[in-house]
Design a protein around this motif. Structure first.
Motif, PDB file in Angstrom:
ATOM      1  N   MET A   1     -23.836  45.160 -42.473  1.00 17.06           N
ATOM      2  CA  MET A   1     -23.890  43.707 -42.299  1.00 17.06           C
ATOM      3  C   MET A   1     -23.413  43.289 -40.914  1.00 17.06           C
ATOM      4  O   MET A   1     -24.051  42.481 -40.232  1.00 17.06           O
ATOM      5  CB  MET A   1     -23.047  43.029 -43.371  1.00 17.06           C
ATOM      6  N   ILE A   2     -22.265  43.834 -40.487  1.00 16.66           N
ATOM      7  CA  ILE A   2     -21.750  43.402 -39.178  1.00 16.66           C
ATOM      8  C   ILE A   2     -22.588  43.967 -38.034  1.00 16.66           C
ATOM      9  O   ILE A   2     -22.697  43.344 -36.975  1.00 16.66           O
ATOM     10  CB  ILE A   2     -20.260  43.768 -39.006  1.00 16.66           C
ATOM     11  N   ILE A   3     -23.211  45.145 -38.256  1.00 14.88           N
ATOM     12  CA  ILE A   3     -24.101  45.676 -37.221  1.00 14.88           C
ATOM     13  C   ILE A   3     -25.329  44.774 -37.080  1.00 14.88           C
ATOM     14  O   ILE A   3     -25.782  44.489 -35.962  1.00 14.88           O
ATOM     15  CB  ILE A   3     -24.512  47.123 -37.561  1.00 14.88           C
ATOM     16  N   ILE A   4     -25.861  44.324 -38.214  1.00 12.94           N
ATOM     17  CA  ILE A   4     -27.004  43.394 -38.163  1.00 12.94           C
ATOM     18  C   ILE A   4     -26.616  42.121 -37.421  1.00 12.94           C
ATOM     19  O   ILE A   4     -27.372  41.610 -36.574  1.00 12.94           O
ATOM     20  CB  ILE A   4     -27.488  43.084 -39.593  1.00 12.94           C
ATOM     21  N   LEU A   5     -25.429  41.605 -37.722  1.00 17.48           N
ATOM     22  CA  LEU A   5     -24.963  40.390 -37.041  1.00 17.48           C
ATOM     23  C   LEU A   5     -24.790  40.630 -35.547  1.00 17.48           C
ATOM     24  O   LEU A   5     -25.090  39.753 -34.722  1.00 17.48           O
ATOM     25  CB  LEU A   5     -23.647  39.916 -37.657  1.00 17.48           C
ATOM     26  N   GLN A   6     -24.311  41.836 -35.195  1.00 23.31           N
ATOM     27  CA  GLN A   6     -24.133  42.157 -33.775  1.00 23.31           C
ATOM     28  C   GLN A   6     -25.471  42.153 -33.030  1.00 23.31           C
ATOM     29  O   GLN A   6     -25.513  41.873 -31.825  1.00 23.31           O
ATOM     30  CB  GLN A   6     -23.481  43.536 -33.636  1.00 23.31           C
ATOM     31  N   GLN A   7     -26.558  42.465 -33.738  1.00 19.45           N
ATOM     32  CA  GLN A   7     -27.865  42.547 -33.073  1.00 19.45           C
ATOM     33  C   GLN A   7     -28.473  41.185 -32.760  1.00 19.45           C
ATOM     34  O   GLN A   7     -29.518  41.103 -32.104  1.00 19.45           O
ATOM     35  CB  GLN A   7     -28.829  43.364 -33.936  1.00 19.45           C
ATOM     36  N   ILE A   8     -27.827  40.114 -33.231  1.00 16.74           N
ATOM     37  CA  ILE A   8     -28.309  38.773 -32.874  1.00 16.74           C
ATOM     38  C   ILE A   8     -28.254  38.593 -31.360  1.00 16.74           C
ATOM     39  O   ILE A   8     -29.094  37.906 -30.765  1.00 16.74           O
ATOM     40  CB  ILE A   8     -27.466  37.689 -33.588  1.00 16.74           C
ATOM     41  N   LYS A   9     -27.275  39.251 -30.739  1.00 21.14           N
ATOM     42  CA  LYS A   9     -27.178  39.193 -29.270  1.00 21.14           C
ATOM     43  C   LYS A   9     -28.459  39.717 -28.626  1.00 21.14           C
ATOM     44  O   LYS A   9     -29.012  39.089 -27.718  1.00 21.14           O
ATOM     45  CB  LYS A   9     -25.982  40.020 -28.803  1.00 21.14           C
ATOM     46  N   GLY A  10     -28.948  40.868 -29.111  1.00 22.44           N
ATOM     47  CA  GLY A  10     -30.166  41.429 -28.547  1.00 22.44           C
ATOM     48  C   GLY A  10     -31.402  40.639 -28.924  1.00 22.44           C
ATOM     49  O   GLY A  10     -32.317  40.471 -28.110  1.00 22.44           O
ATOM     50  N   LEU A  11     -31.442  40.123 -30.158  1.00 15.16           N
ATOM     51  CA  LEU A  11     -32.607  39.352 -30.603  1.00 15.16           C
ATOM     52  C   LEU A  11     -32.790  38.082 -29.784  1.00 15.16           C
ATOM     53  O   LEU A  11     -33.913  37.685 -29.466  1.00 15.16           O
ATOM     54  CB  LEU A  11     -32.463  38.993 -32.083  1.00 15.16           C
ATOM     55  N   LEU A  12     -31.673  37.431 -29.444  1.00 11.66           N
ATOM     56  CA  LEU A  12     -31.753  36.163 -28.719  1.00 11.66           C
ATOM     57  C   LEU A  12     -31.585  36.333 -27.221  1.00 11.66           C
ATOM     58  O   LEU A  12     -31.605  35.345 -26.478  1.00 11.66           O
ATOM     59  CB  LEU A  12     -30.693  35.190 -29.260  1.00 11.66           C
ATOM     60  N   GLY A  13     -31.377  37.577 -26.763  1.00  5.91           N
ATOM     61  CA  GLY A  13     -31.233  37.816 -25.332  1.00  5.91           C
ATOM     62  C   GLY A  13     -29.970  37.230 -24.733  1.00  5.91           C
ATOM     63  O   GLY A  13     -29.971  36.808 -23.573  1.00  5.91           O
ATOM     64  N   LEU A  14     -28.883  37.202 -25.505  1.00  5.61           N
ATOM     65  CA  LEU A  14     -27.629  36.604 -25.023  1.00  5.61           C
ATOM     66  C   LEU A  14     -26.967  37.502 -23.978  1.00  5.61           C
ATOM     67  O   LEU A  14     -26.987  38.728 -24.081  1.00  5.61           O
ATOM     68  CB  LEU A  14     -26.668  36.383 -26.190  1.00  5.61           C
ATOM     69  N   GLN A  15     -26.327  36.872 -22.984  1.00  2.00           N
ATOM     70  CA  GLN A  15     -25.584  37.597 -21.967  1.00  2.00           C
ATOM     71  C   GLN A  15     -24.106  37.702 -22.316  1.00  2.00           C
ATOM     72  O   GLN A  15     -23.440  38.668 -21.974  1.00  2.00           O
ATOM     73  CB  GLN A  15     -25.736  36.901 -20.602  1.00  2.00           C
ATOM     74  N   HIS A  16     -23.591  36.682 -22.989  1.00  2.00           N
ATOM     75  CA  HIS A  16     -22.169  36.647 -23.352  1.00  2.00           C
ATOM     76  C   HIS A  16     -22.047  36.711 -24.876  1.00  2.00           C
ATOM     77  O   HIS A  16     -22.814  36.069 -25.593  1.00  2.00           O
ATOM     78  CB  HIS A  16     -21.503  35.371 -22.826  1.00  2.00           C
TER      79      HIS A  16
ATOM     80  N   LYS B   1     -15.322  41.004 -30.842  1.00  2.00           N
ATOM     81  CA  LYS B   1     -14.877  41.224 -32.214  1.00  2.00           C
ATOM     82  C   LYS B   1     -16.087  41.480 -33.118  1.00  2.00           C
ATOM     83  O   LYS B   1     -17.222  41.141 -32.765  1.00  2.00           O
ATOM     84  CB  LYS B   1     -14.084  40.018 -32.720  1.00  2.00           C
ATOM     85  N   THR B   2     -15.815  42.055 -34.289  1.00  2.00           N
ATOM     86  CA  THR B   2     -16.918  42.415 -35.180  1.00  2.00           C
ATOM     87  C   THR B   2     -16.961  41.588 -36.462  1.00  2.00           C
ATOM     88  O   THR B   2     -17.918  41.710 -37.221  1.00  2.00           O
ATOM     89  CB  THR B   2     -16.810  43.907 -35.577  1.00  2.00           C
ATOM     90  N   ASP B   3     -15.943  40.775 -36.728  1.00  2.00           N
ATOM     91  CA  ASP B   3     -15.919  40.051 -37.994  1.00  2.00           C
ATOM     92  C   ASP B   3     -16.951  38.930 -38.021  1.00  2.00           C
ATOM     93  O   ASP B   3     -17.393  38.435 -36.971  1.00  2.00           O
ATOM     94  CB  ASP B   3     -14.517  39.493 -38.267  1.00  2.00           C
ATOM     95  N   LEU B   4     -17.322  38.506 -39.206  1.00  2.00           N
ATOM     96  CA  LEU B   4     -18.383  37.529 -39.425  1.00  2.00           C
ATOM     97  C   LEU B   4     -18.118  36.214 -38.708  1.00  2.00           C
ATOM     98  O   LEU B   4     -19.001  35.680 -38.015  1.00  2.00           O
ATOM     99  CB  LEU B   4     -18.540  37.287 -40.933  1.00  2.00           C
ATOM    100  N   VAL B   5     -16.909  35.687 -38.846  1.00  2.00           N
ATOM    101  CA  VAL B   5     -16.587  34.378 -38.266  1.00  2.00           C
ATOM    102  C   VAL B   5     -16.724  34.411 -36.748  1.00  2.00           C
ATOM    103  O   VAL B   5     -17.325  33.507 -36.137  1.00  2.00           O
ATOM    104  CB  VAL B   5     -15.164  33.943 -38.677  1.00  2.00           C
ATOM    105  N   SER B   6     -16.191  35.460 -36.109  1.00  2.00           N
ATOM    106  CA  SER B   6     -16.241  35.553 -34.645  1.00  2.00           C
ATOM    107  C   SER B   6     -17.674  35.680 -34.145  1.00  2.00           C
ATOM    108  O   SER B   6     -18.047  35.065 -33.134  1.00  2.00           O
ATOM    109  CB  SER B   6     -15.419  36.757 -34.173  1.00  2.00           C
TER     110      SER B   6
END
Length: 641
Positions: free
Chosen positions: A198-213, A217-222
């Motif tokens: 779950m947290i790995i999937i959430l981490q990939q939002i950065k790559g999906l949206l092309g975020l630079q920043h 942290k790995t928790d859901l809220v952060s």
């Protein structure tokens, strides 16, 4: 009370054998560390043959390579090429997840598989990096070393963590301490892997949206907070391309489920997505059009990294900590995958040999610019379905990776980060086993709580907390089983000599004046007081019932066939119970105490206090003995009258 006549015919319990302490200790150590007794077949062989057999045990390639037939190579070749096509995109993707250069992921799919082919015992396992450990390395090490500001120091710490992992795994295998891995129960692994996915999937939002920043942290809220805090960086081009890749990958997986023989379509789909994404990014100049790319990957094989290992404070402490934790997780996953796949072929793998193989693999890997590797489920499943026959498939994969490293790495320069994110997301969906969680809830609520503790702990706090919380609950449960052992009152099955639990079979009959109790599990200091109180409660309850029927309780029979061990506190508890019963004029009888228990009861003179004639081989013998004594007492009373 009367005594049992010597003329009464019954089988005697063996109370005479005495095992020397050294022999008993040797037996216990053997059962603890060598339960499978791997060298039992070679004890009578000549020294030279024994030496060769031991070498073959620890270096399995010496066993299977001389027997290798060219007819097997076609299957291993196909399997090796198939898993290589999966290893390339996964290697790059998981390296990004670990915050190490993408080329390190490719290095980690070259040397470790060759080492495993020599020392590994599984014919089905395919070696490579895994997402959960990659994220664990990143989240743990970046607290001390930033991969953005100190990339070289960060990478060297990752290599050092791989070294400590290898040393830890090798030590576990050599000293046959695989029992430690058993503390990671199936419930713990299910919850931990699901939460990590779950947290790995959430981490990939950065790559999906092309975020630079993004957050470290790995928790859901952060993660959710970081996504919306940086919404001005969202790139719609990257998002649309990512959704398209996810649809392609999901369709390939669905095709494999519908038509199993087309499993290879699903296996090569990640590589197809990487190639397709690279072509698109090159054609539209993706890096300047909202589609970030991987960048340059240098040609060449793994450089030596021994001199780069970090043994300075504070880096060595964090490398040691994360190495031990990730090593345990990697072992649990690798051994579980190997055993599961071996069952389908009616094969058997040795967990301790696998630990040695993983340990050597990670030690050599840390010397050759690799980070932690194990046997991931996805790659191993592909290897299995591709028809692998021997570990040679890992050799074929390594050769394919060597060719890629030497000649093809520049072709992956334009790989979009969004393609890697899509590959990781789809791979992680398979690790969220909702059906298994539902099964746990249905079968065992406590196991479900253990699973949920790992799942929620990983999602809302961090991976280490989730793992420790789940393992802690599992240990508490094990301690509760020891501290509160199972006991029950037995009754007779009508028309037979069988005695069973009265609570389970209420229609059973009881013996007037006789209470039969079954004691289970070891009798130790942690449960001695509980057992004394439990026996007292049974005694009072049974005494009231018998008095209502106009009888007195005269005998209590302890079925000790299930008591595998006893300590001094347990023996003291039995003495206290015996004294209490003697004051009430209730005779104690024992049923078949096991040899180890009987030895201690004899040495402590407990059997002398009870009377060795009151030790029986079976419950029916004990009941007959009680009845015989009762009849004797009745006859004596009639004569006196």
């Amino acid at each position: 009370m009367g005594t049992i006549s010597a003329e009464q015919s019954r089988e005697a319990v063996n109370l005479s054998n005495h095992t020397p302490f050294s022999k008993h200790l040797k037996s216990q150590l053997k059962e603890t560390f060598f339960p499978d007794d791997p060298f039992r077949h070679i004890s009578d062989h000549p020294p030279l043959r024994r030496t060769w057999a031991v070498l073959c045990y620890y270096i399995p390639i010496l066993q299977w390579a001389p027997k290798y037939k060219h007819t097997l190579f076609a299957s291993d070749l196909l399997a090796g090429i198939t898993i290589a096509s999966l290893a390339i995109p996964q290697g790059i993707s998981y390296a990004k997840l670990a915050n190490v250069p993408p080329i390190i992921g490719l290095y980690s799919s070259f040397v470790p598989p060759l080492v495993y082919a020599v020392f590994g015992s599984s014919n089905n396992l395919a070696v490579g990096t895994v997402a959960a450990v990659s994220l664990l390395l990143s989240s743990s090490i970046r607290g001390k070393v930033s991969p953005e500001t100190e990339p070289e120091l960060y990478l060297h710490t990752v290599f050092t963590a791989a070294l400590f992992t290898g040393l830890f795994q090798l030590a576990l295998g050599i000293f046959r301490l695989g029992i430690l891995v058993d503390f990671l129960s199936r419930s713990t692994i299910t919850g931990f892997m699901g939460g990590t996915a779950m947290i790995i999937i959430l981490q990939q939002i950065k790559g999906l949206l092309g975020l630079q920043h993004f957050t470290t942290k790995t928790d859901l809220v952060s993660v959710v907070h970081a996504v919306f805090q940086n919404r001005q960086e969202w790139k719609w081009q990257s998002g649309i391309l990512g959704l398209g890749f996810i649809v392609i990958l999901l369709c390939a997986r669905r095709l494999k489920e519908k038509v199993p023989r087309l499993f290879w379509v699903n296996a090569i789909s990640p590589l197809a997505v990487v190639v397709m994404g690279g072509v698109i990014a090159f054609a539209v100049d993706g890096n300047n059009q909202g589609i970030p790319i991987v960048g340059d990957l240098k040609n060449g094989l793994n450089p030596i990294s021994i001199s780069q290992l970090q043994f300075k404070s504070p880096y060595v402490s964090i490398a040691l900590k994360v190495g031990l934790i990730s090593g345990l997780i990697a072992l649990a996953e690798g051994i579980a995958v190997g055993r599961s796949l071996a069952l389908f072929k009616n094969e058997k793998i040795d967990g301790n040999k696998e630990m040695i193989a993983f340990g050597i693999m990670n030690i050599i890997g840390s010397f050759t610019s690799c980070y932690l590797t194990t046997g991931p489920f996805s790659k191993s499943a592909v290897n299995f379905h591709a028809g692998c026959k021997t570990p040679m498939s890992n050799v074929v994969m390594a050769i394919c990776m060597m060719l890629v490293l030497l000649f093809l790495t520049p072709l992956f320069k334009y790989t979009p980060l969004v393609a890697l994110a899509a590959i990781i997301i789809v791979a992680m969906l398979g690790l969220i086993e909702l059906h298994e969680m539902k099964h746990l809830f249905k079968v065992d609520k406590f196991d479900f709580c253990v699973c949920l503790a790992a799942f929620l702990g990983v999602i809302f706090v961090d991976m280490e907390v989730g793992l420790l919380a789940s393992v802690g609950l599992s240990i508490i449960r094990a301690l509760l089983h020891v501290a509160r052992p199972s006991t029950c009152v037995l009754g007779k099955v009508p028309g037979t000599e069988l005695y069973r639990d009265l609570e389970q079979y209420p229609e059973l009959t009881t013996i007037p004046g006789v209470l039969i109790l079954q004691l289970g599990s070891p009798i130790y200091f942690v449960n001695a007081n509980y057992l004394r109180e439990r026996i007292t409660r049974y005694l009072e309850a049974e005494g009231d019932i018998i008095k209502e029927k106009g009888h007195d309780l005269q005998y209590i029979v302890f079925d000790m066939s299930g008591v595998c061990a006893i300590d001094n506190t347990g023996i003291g508890m039995l003495f206290e119970v015996h004294q209490m019963l003697r004051k009430r004029e209730i005779q104690v009888a024992l049923i078949n105490p096991r040899l180890r228990v009987a030895e201690k009861l004899v040495a402590a003179n407990f059997l002398d206090a009870v009377g060795k004639e009151w030790v029986f081989l079976s419950i029916s013998d004990a009941v007959s003995g009680c009845r015989f004594t009762l009849n004797q007492a009745d006859n004596l009373n009639e004569q006196e009258v």
